[in-house]
Motif scaffolding. Structure first.
Motif, PDB file in Angstrom:
ATOM      1  N   GLU A 122       0.832  -1.208   0.000  1.00  0.00           N
ATOM      2  CA  GLU A 122       0.000   0.000   0.000  1.00  0.00           C
ATOM      3  C   GLU A 122       0.867   1.259   0.000  1.00  0.00           C
ATOM      4  O   GLU A 122       0.534   2.247  -0.663  1.00  0.00           O
ATOM      5  N   ALA A 123       2.002   1.206   0.700  1.00  0.00           N
ATOM      6  CA  ALA A 123       2.907   2.366   0.714  1.00  0.00           C
ATOM      7  C   ALA A 123       3.502   2.606  -0.675  1.00  0.00           C
ATOM      8  O   ALA A 123       3.596   3.752  -1.133  1.00  0.00           O
ATOM      9  N   VAL A 124       3.891   1.532  -1.363  1.00  0.00           N
ATOM     10  CA  VAL A 124       4.448   1.705  -2.712  1.00  0.00           C
ATOM     11  C   VAL A 124       3.357   2.218  -3.661  1.00  0.00           C
ATOM     12  O   VAL A 124       3.632   3.058  -4.519  1.00  0.00           O
ATOM     13  N   ALA A 125       2.134   1.726  -3.473  1.00  0.00           N
ATOM     14  CA  ALA A 125       1.023   2.228  -4.303  1.00  0.00           C
ATOM     15  C   ALA A 125       0.847   3.740  -4.101  1.00  0.00           C
ATOM     16  O   ALA A 125       0.658   4.482  -5.063  1.00  0.00           O
ATOM     17  N   ARG A 126       0.946   4.192  -2.857  1.00  0.00           N
ATOM     18  CA  ARG A 126       0.793   5.641  -2.601  1.00  0.00           C
ATOM     19  C   ARG A 126       1.917   6.436  -3.269  1.00  0.00           C
ATOM     20  O   ARG A 126       1.687   7.513  -3.830  1.00  0.00           O
ATOM     21  N   THR A 127       3.140   5.907  -3.209  1.00  0.00           N
ATOM     22  CA  THR A 127       4.267   6.586  -3.864  1.00  0.00           C
ATOM     23  C   THR A 127       4.028   6.679  -5.361  1.00  0.00           C
ATOM     24  O   THR A 127       4.209   7.742  -5.972  1.00  0.00           O
ATOM     25  N   ALA A 128       3.603   5.556  -5.964  1.00  0.00           N
ATOM     26  CA  ALA A 128       3.358   5.555  -7.423  1.00  0.00           C
ATOM     27  C   ALA A 128       2.231   6.529  -7.771  1.00  0.00           C
ATOM     28  O   ALA A 128       2.352   7.335  -8.702  1.00  0.00           O
ATOM     29  N   ARG A 129       1.138   6.487  -7.007  1.00  0.00           N
ATOM     30  CA  ARG A 129      -0.022   7.336  -7.301  1.00  0.00           C
ATOM     31  C   ARG A 129       0.320   8.822  -7.194  1.00  0.00           C
ATOM     32  O   ARG A 129      -0.173   9.641  -7.963  1.00  0.00           O
ATOM     33  N   SER A 130       1.198   9.162  -6.263  1.00  0.00           N
ATOM     34  CA  SER A 130       1.539  10.575  -6.048  1.00  0.00           C
ATOM     35  C   SER A 130       2.281  11.186  -7.245  1.00  0.00           C
ATOM     36  O   SER A 130       2.357  12.410  -7.365  1.00  0.00           O
ATOM     37  N   LEU A 131       2.818  10.333  -8.135  1.00  0.00           N
ATOM     38  CA  LEU A 131       3.585  10.847  -9.275  1.00  0.00           C
ATOM     39  C   LEU A 131       2.724  11.136 -10.503  1.00  0.00           C
ATOM     40  O   LEU A 131       3.195  11.768 -11.451  1.00  0.00           O
ATOM     41  N   THR A 152      -1.403  -1.412 -10.472  1.00  0.00           N
ATOM     42  CA  THR A 152      -2.234  -2.612 -10.645  1.00  0.00           C
ATOM     43  C   THR A 152      -1.659  -3.757  -9.817  1.00  0.00           C
ATOM     44  O   THR A 152      -2.382  -4.433  -9.080  1.00  0.00           O
ATOM     45  N   VAL A 153      -0.373  -3.969  -9.905  1.00  0.00           N
ATOM     46  CA  VAL A 153       0.274  -5.078  -9.179  1.00  0.00           C
ATOM     47  C   VAL A 153       0.204  -4.843  -7.668  1.00  0.00           C
ATOM     48  O   VAL A 153      -0.164  -5.747  -6.913  1.00  0.00           O
ATOM     49  N   HIS A 154       0.552  -3.648  -7.216  1.00  0.00           N
ATOM     50  CA  HIS A 154       0.611  -3.413  -5.765  1.00  0.00           C
ATOM     51  C   HIS A 154      -0.773  -3.484  -5.126  1.00  0.00           C
ATOM     52  O   HIS A 154      -0.918  -4.018  -4.022  1.00  0.00           O
ATOM     53  N   GLU A 155      -1.775  -2.980  -5.821  1.00  0.00           N
ATOM     54  CA  GLU A 155      -3.123  -3.014  -5.249  1.00  0.00           C
ATOM     55  C   GLU A 155      -3.675  -4.435  -5.264  1.00  0.00           C
ATOM     56  O   GLU A 155      -4.337  -4.859  -4.303  1.00  0.00           O
ATOM     57  N   GLN A 156      -3.380  -5.201  -6.306  1.00  0.00           N
ATOM     58  CA  GLN A 156      -3.834  -6.593  -6.354  1.00  0.00           C
ATOM     59  C   GLN A 156      -3.118  -7.434  -5.290  1.00  0.00           C
ATOM     60  O   GLN A 156      -3.736  -8.257  -4.605  1.00  0.00           O
ATOM     61  N   THR A 157      -1.825  -7.222  -5.145  1.00  0.00           N
ATOM     62  CA  THR A 157      -1.062  -7.999  -4.161  1.00  0.00           C
ATOM     63  C   THR A 157      -1.491  -7.650  -2.740  1.00  0.00           C
ATOM     64  O   THR A 157      -1.602  -8.535  -1.879  1.00  0.00           O
ATOM     65  N   ALA A 158      -1.761  -6.371  -2.488  1.00  0.00           N
ATOM     66  CA  ALA A 158      -2.246  -5.961  -1.162  1.00  0.00           C
ATOM     67  C   ALA A 158      -3.572  -6.651  -0.848  1.00  0.00           C
ATOM     68  O   ALA A 158      -3.782  -7.127   0.279  1.00  0.00           O
ATOM     69  N   TRP A 159      -4.457  -6.730  -1.846  1.00  0.00           N
ATOM     70  CA  TRP A 159      -5.744  -7.411  -1.664  1.00  0.00           C
ATOM     71  C   TRP A 159      -5.521  -8.900  -1.335  1.00  0.00           C
ATOM     72  O   TRP A 159      -6.122  -9.438  -0.397  1.00  0.00           O
ATOM     73  N   MET A 160      -4.657  -9.554  -2.085  1.00  0.00           N
ATOM     74  CA  MET A 160      -4.425 -10.995  -1.866  1.00  0.00           C
ATOM     75  C   MET A 160      -3.853 -11.246  -0.468  1.00  0.00           C
ATOM     76  O   MET A 160      -4.274 -12.163   0.222  1.00  0.00           O
TER      77      MET A 160
END
Ligand SMILES: [Fe+2]
Length: 167
Positions: A122-131, A152-160
């Motif tokens: 989730e932290a990496v997703a936030r970093t990516a989204r902020s860009l 896509t990968v980070h949000e799917q992996t966080a869900w799993m």
């Protein structure tokens, strides 16, 4: 003597993105690279050190995840290079750039590993989204595309991973 003439005979980079925007996007991608590498290392660590009744499931799942993260660092670093900047690639640099914390020194219990990885993705997703706003403003479609893939990968992996913690 002309500026830079002693350094390089390469022409100045001219891909239609301003120097300022290229520098800002490369800086943002350096944070994403550091986060991705740090999460890669933590996931590989947990692959090695996981114990308990879920060993086989988690050992195998973590291998799939660290392999994906390992493969992801290269396109991020090479996008930074394509924007004309140096890619960070040392533990000291990554330690300064990452928002994801280092793996704990003592291996946690299996489900605590899963919780740490949920938070990491989730932290990496936030970093990516902020860009995104920066990439959009600069018309930097390759970076926006890379960010979309990583989200896509980070949000799917966080869900799993999160599903393992839910009843
Ligand atoms: Fe292994």
């Amino acid at each position: 003597m002309a500026k830079n003439s002693a350094k390089s005979s390469a022409p100045a980079i001219n891909i239609g993105i301003s120097d300022k925007d290229r520098a800002a996007i490369a800086k943002g991608l350096s944070h994403l690279l550091a986060d991705t590498y740090t999460l890669y290392l933590t996931t590989h660590n947990f692959h090695w050190n996981v114990t308990g009744p879920m060993f086989n499931t988690l050992h195998t799942m973590f291998m799939t995840q660290y392999t994906e993260l390992w493969n992801a660092v290269d396109p991020i670093a090479e996008r930074i290079r394509s924007l004309g900047h140096a890619a960070p690639g040392s533990y000291a640099q990554f330690g300064k750039l990452a928002s994801v914390p280092d793996a704990p020194a003592t291996p946690p219990k299996a489900l605590e590993m899963v919780r740490i990885l949920v938070q990491g993705h989730e932290a990496v997703a936030r970093t990516a989204r902020s860009l995104f706003p920066l990439a959009d403003k600069a018309g930097d479609e390759p970076t926006a595309d890379l960010l979309t893939q990583r989200l896509t990968v980070h949000e799917q992996t966080a869900w799993m991973l999160r599903s393992l913690l839910e009843d």
